[in-house]
Design a protein around this motif. Sequence first.
Motif, PDB file in Angstrom:
ATOM      1  N   ASP A  60      70.746  30.010  21.917  1.00  0.00           N
ATOM      2  CA  ASP A  60      71.098  31.380  22.277  1.00  0.00           C
ATOM      3  C   ASP A  60      70.005  32.004  23.142  1.00  0.00           C
ATOM      4  OD1 ASP A  60      73.519  31.373  20.964  1.00  0.00           O
ATOM      5  OD2 ASP A  60      72.722  32.234  19.113  1.00  0.00           O
ATOM      6  N   ARG A  61      70.284  33.219  23.630  1.00  0.00           N
ATOM      7  CA  ARG A  61      69.333  33.954  24.475  1.00  0.00           C
ATOM      8  C   ARG A  61      68.985  35.286  23.817  1.00  0.00           C
ATOM      9  NH1 ARG A  61      73.627  33.853  29.095  1.00  0.00           N
ATOM     10  NH2 ARG A  61      74.753  34.215  27.143  1.00  0.00           N
ATOM     11  N   LEU A  62      67.696  35.611  23.865  1.00  0.00           N
ATOM     12  CA  LEU A  62      67.206  36.886  23.352  1.00  0.00           C
ATOM     13  C   LEU A  62      66.548  37.638  24.496  1.00  0.00           C
ATOM     14  CD1 LEU A  62      66.513  38.811  20.946  1.00  0.00           C
ATOM     15  CD2 LEU A  62      64.349  37.549  20.747  1.00  0.00           C
ATOM     16  N   LEU A  63      67.076  38.815  24.805  1.00  0.00           N
ATOM     17  CA  LEU A  63      66.469  39.649  25.839  1.00  0.00           C
ATOM     18  C   LEU A  63      65.365  40.482  25.188  1.00  0.00           C
ATOM     19  CD1 LEU A  63      68.300  41.531  28.678  1.00  0.00           C
ATOM     20  CD2 LEU A  63      66.355  42.564  27.490  1.00  0.00           C
ATOM     21  N   VAL A  64      64.138  40.276  25.628  1.00  0.00           N
ATOM     22  CA  VAL A  64      62.994  40.986  25.066  1.00  0.00           C
ATOM     23  C   VAL A  64      62.511  42.015  26.085  1.00  0.00           C
ATOM     24  CG1 VAL A  64      60.691  40.792  24.077  1.00  0.00           C
ATOM     25  CG2 VAL A  64      62.358  38.960  23.722  1.00  0.00           C
ATOM     26  N   ALA A  65      62.762  43.274  25.790  1.00  0.00           N
ATOM     27  CA  ALA A  65      62.380  44.382  26.673  1.00  0.00           C
ATOM     28  C   ALA A  65      61.272  45.178  26.000  1.00  0.00           C
ATOM     29  CB  ALA A  65      63.589  45.262  26.974  1.00  0.00           C
ATOM     30  N   VAL A  74      54.879  38.225  18.991  1.00  0.00           N
ATOM     31  CA  VAL A  74      55.584  37.927  17.748  1.00  0.00           C
ATOM     32  C   VAL A  74      57.030  37.557  18.041  1.00  0.00           C
ATOM     33  CG1 VAL A  74      56.491  38.934  15.611  1.00  0.00           C
ATOM     34  CG2 VAL A  74      54.094  39.303  16.256  1.00  0.00           C
ATOM     35  N   PHE A  75      57.700  38.346  18.858  1.00  0.00           N
ATOM     36  CA  PHE A  75      59.095  38.036  19.183  1.00  0.00           C
ATOM     37  C   PHE A  75      59.209  36.767  20.027  1.00  0.00           C
ATOM     38  CE2 PHE A  75      60.088  42.350  17.772  1.00  0.00           C
ATOM     39  CZ  PHE A  75      61.304  42.134  17.145  1.00  0.00           C
ATOM     40  N   LEU A  76      58.248  36.526  20.903  1.00  0.00           N
ATOM     41  CA  LEU A  76      58.260  35.267  21.652  1.00  0.00           C
ATOM     42  C   LEU A  76      58.189  34.088  20.685  1.00  0.00           C
ATOM     43  CD1 LEU A  76      55.776  36.075  24.583  1.00  0.00           C
ATOM     44  CD2 LEU A  76      58.270  35.937  24.714  1.00  0.00           C
ATOM     45  N   GLY A  77      57.234  34.143  19.770  1.00  0.00           N
ATOM     46  CA  GLY A  77      57.082  33.048  18.819  1.00  0.00           C
ATOM     47  C   GLY A  77      58.289  32.865  17.925  1.00  0.00           C
ATOM     48  N   ALA A  78      58.879  33.973  17.485  1.00  0.00           N
ATOM     49  CA  ALA A  78      60.066  33.892  16.632  1.00  0.00           C
ATOM     50  C   ALA A  78      61.233  33.239  17.375  1.00  0.00           C
ATOM     51  CB  ALA A  78      60.454  35.288  16.150  1.00  0.00           C
ATOM     52  N   ALA A  79      61.432  33.650  18.614  1.00  0.00           N
ATOM     53  CA  ALA A  79      62.520  33.072  19.409  1.00  0.00           C
ATOM     54  C   ALA A  79      62.303  31.580  19.624  1.00  0.00           C
ATOM     55  CB  ALA A  79      62.619  33.792  20.752  1.00  0.00           C
ATOM     56  N   TRP A  80      61.103  31.197  19.989  1.00  0.00           N
ATOM     57  CA  TRP A  80      60.835  29.777  20.266  1.00  0.00           C
ATOM     58  C   TRP A  80      60.851  28.939  19.008  1.00  0.00           C
ATOM     59  CZ3 TRP A  80      56.307  31.559  23.828  1.00  0.00           C
ATOM     60  CH2 TRP A  80      56.843  32.027  25.043  1.00  0.00           C
ATOM     61  N   THR A  81      60.547  29.529  17.865  1.00  0.00           N
ATOM     62  CA  THR A  81      60.693  28.818  16.592  1.00  0.00           C
ATOM     63  C   THR A  81      62.139  28.409  16.372  1.00  0.00           C
ATOM     64  OG1 THR A  81      58.819  29.949  15.562  1.00  0.00           O
ATOM     65  CG2 THR A  81      60.493  29.054  14.078  1.00  0.00           C
ATOM     66  N   LEU A  82      63.051  29.278  16.787  1.00  0.00           N
ATOM     67  CA  LEU A  82      64.488  29.041  16.605  1.00  0.00           C
ATOM     68  C   LEU A  82      65.091  28.190  17.708  1.00  0.00           C
ATOM     69  CD1 LEU A  82      65.550  32.682  15.643  1.00  0.00           C
ATOM     70  CD2 LEU A  82      65.218  30.750  14.090  1.00  0.00           C
ATOM     71  N   GLY A  83      64.338  27.915  18.775  1.00  0.00           N
ATOM     72  CA  GLY A  83      64.928  27.253  19.934  1.00  0.00           C
ATOM     73  C   GLY A  83      65.769  28.197  20.760  1.00  0.00           C
ATOM     74  N   VAL A  84      65.451  29.487  20.674  1.00  0.00           N
ATOM     75  CA  VAL A  84      66.157  30.533  21.427  1.00  0.00           C
ATOM     76  C   VAL A  84      65.410  30.803  22.717  1.00  0.00           C
ATOM     77  CG1 VAL A  84      66.686  33.015  21.411  1.00  0.00           C
ATOM     78  CG2 VAL A  84      67.251  31.588  19.431  1.00  0.00           C
ATOM     79  N   GLN A  85      66.153  30.965  23.790  1.00  0.00           N
ATOM     80  CA  GLN A  85      65.565  31.258  25.095  1.00  0.00           C
ATOM     81  C   GLN A  85      65.278  32.749  25.222  1.00  0.00           C
ATOM     82  OE1 GLN A  85      66.813  31.120  29.875  1.00  0.00           O
ATOM     83  NE2 GLN A  85      68.222  30.357  28.312  1.00  0.00           N
ATOM     84  N   VAL A  86      64.093  33.091  25.690  1.00  0.00           N
ATOM     85  CA  VAL A  86      63.735  34.484  25.965  1.00  0.00           C
ATOM     86  C   VAL A  86      64.082  34.796  27.410  1.00  0.00           C
ATOM     87  CG1 VAL A  86      61.840  36.136  26.146  1.00  0.00           C
ATOM     88  CG2 VAL A  86      61.899  34.502  24.252  1.00  0.00           C
ATOM     89  N   VAL A  87      64.828  35.874  27.610  1.00  0.00           N
ATOM     90  CA  VAL A  87      65.204  36.288  28.958  1.00  0.00           C
ATOM     91  C   VAL A  87      64.746  37.720  29.194  1.00  0.00           C
ATOM     92  CG1 VAL A  87      67.174  34.717  29.033  1.00  0.00           C
ATOM     93  CG2 VAL A  87      67.521  37.057  28.248  1.00  0.00           C
ATOM     94  N   TRP A  88      64.651  38.070  30.470  1.00  0.00           N
ATOM     95  CA  TRP A  88      64.146  39.398  30.849  1.00  0.00           C
ATOM     96  C   TRP A  88      65.275  40.319  31.313  1.00  0.00           C
ATOM     97  CZ3 TRP A  88      60.056  37.582  28.887  1.00  0.00           C
ATOM     98  CH2 TRP A  88      59.525  36.346  29.262  1.00  0.00           C
ATOM     99  N   ASP A  89      66.395  39.730  31.694  1.00  0.00           N
ATOM    100  CA  ASP A  89      67.539  40.530  32.160  1.00  0.00           C
ATOM    101  C   ASP A  89      68.789  39.671  32.041  1.00  0.00           C
ATOM    102  OD1 ASP A  89      67.433  38.739  34.337  1.00  0.00           O
ATOM    103  OD2 ASP A  89      66.238  40.115  35.528  1.00  0.00           O
ATOM    104  N   GLY A  90      69.920  40.254  32.417  1.00  0.00           N
ATOM    105  CA  GLY A  90      71.175  39.517  32.366  1.00  0.00           C
ATOM    106  C   GLY A  90      71.765  39.459  30.973  1.00  0.00           C
ATOM    107  N   ASP A  91      72.664  38.513  30.773  1.00  0.00           N
ATOM    108  CA  ASP A  91      73.370  38.397  29.504  1.00  0.00           C
ATOM    109  C   ASP A  91      72.476  37.802  28.426  1.00  0.00           C
ATOM    110  OD1 ASP A  91      75.702  39.392  30.644  1.00  0.00           O
ATOM    111  OD2 ASP A  91      76.413  37.403  31.234  1.00  0.00           O
ATOM    112  N   ALA A  92      72.725  38.206  27.189  1.00  0.00           N
ATOM    113  CA  ALA A  92      71.993  37.676  26.046  1.00  0.00           C
ATOM    114  C   ALA A  92      72.825  37.893  24.793  1.00  0.00           C
ATOM    115  CB  ALA A  92      70.631  38.357  25.908  1.00  0.00           C
ATOM    116  N   GLU A  93      72.522  37.080  23.766  1.00  0.00           N
ATOM    117  CA  GLU A  93      73.222  37.213  22.493  1.00  0.00           C
ATOM    118  C   GLU A  93      72.613  38.280  21.597  1.00  0.00           C
ATOM    119  OE1 GLU A  93      74.922  34.273  24.471  1.00  0.00           O
ATOM    120  OE2 GLU A  93      72.798  34.042  23.953  1.00  0.00           O
TER     121      GLU A  93
END
Length: 243
Positions: A60-65, A74-93
């Motif tokens: 999945d994708r997590l938009l971190v603003a 912290v949110f970067l590490g949490a997302a990468w622990t899950l195998g979630v992609q961090v995005v800056w814009d566009g669509d996200a779950e």
Amino acid sequence: MTTFAPLLDRHLRRSSGRPLVTFYDHATGERTELSVATYANWVAKTAGLLVEECDLSRGDRLLVALPTHWLAPVFLGAAWTLGVQVVWDGDAEAVVCGPEGLAVWGRRAAEVPVVATALLPLGVRFGDPLPDGLHDFGVEVWSQPDSFVPWDPAASDDLAVPGTTQAALWRAATTGSLVADGGRLLTTAAPASPTGLAGFTEPFARGGSVVLVAHPDPDRLTATCAVERADARFLPGGQPTRS
């Protein structure tokens, strides 16, 4: 060491009590410091929240603003622990935002899970209740367990950020030029941004630590650097410098 989790484990084995992320806000005077162990605890709780409240899973994708703040790593590490992609814009779950993002992302809460953080010391809740549909990080994170093991762990070929796998991200971080092995980097760049990402990943991959400075006062940066014994600086718009 091609994903986030083994790198964090290496930090914990080597020296769990040493500083990993230090945060200053020159406008408010706040200083927050996370040891390796404290950072790992925040990452575990946040990963649990992203799974339980946002239903995120690997791929999945997590938009971190978020601006320059200790919660961004912290949110970067949490997302990468899950195998979630961090995005800056566009669509996200799912979306993570600070107070300044409420006006934009509050309107989207019916379409996508939105976690909002007040960006206050100790990660505390907003002073007033948030509108229906928004998750207050400072309320919901505390019920999450202090350890987290994903049922489907991240893999090296999972995207960490757009166009870059976890393997490629950490390979680049270990050979970057911002900080030496074991060094301490001071940066004013937002870690959850294309410009500032390496300001977190390089010290993390190279066994070092980072000092994040929000609302930097140019007259105080040198003093902050000296007090924190930072041996390198990364300031957007300028060249990286070694002390």
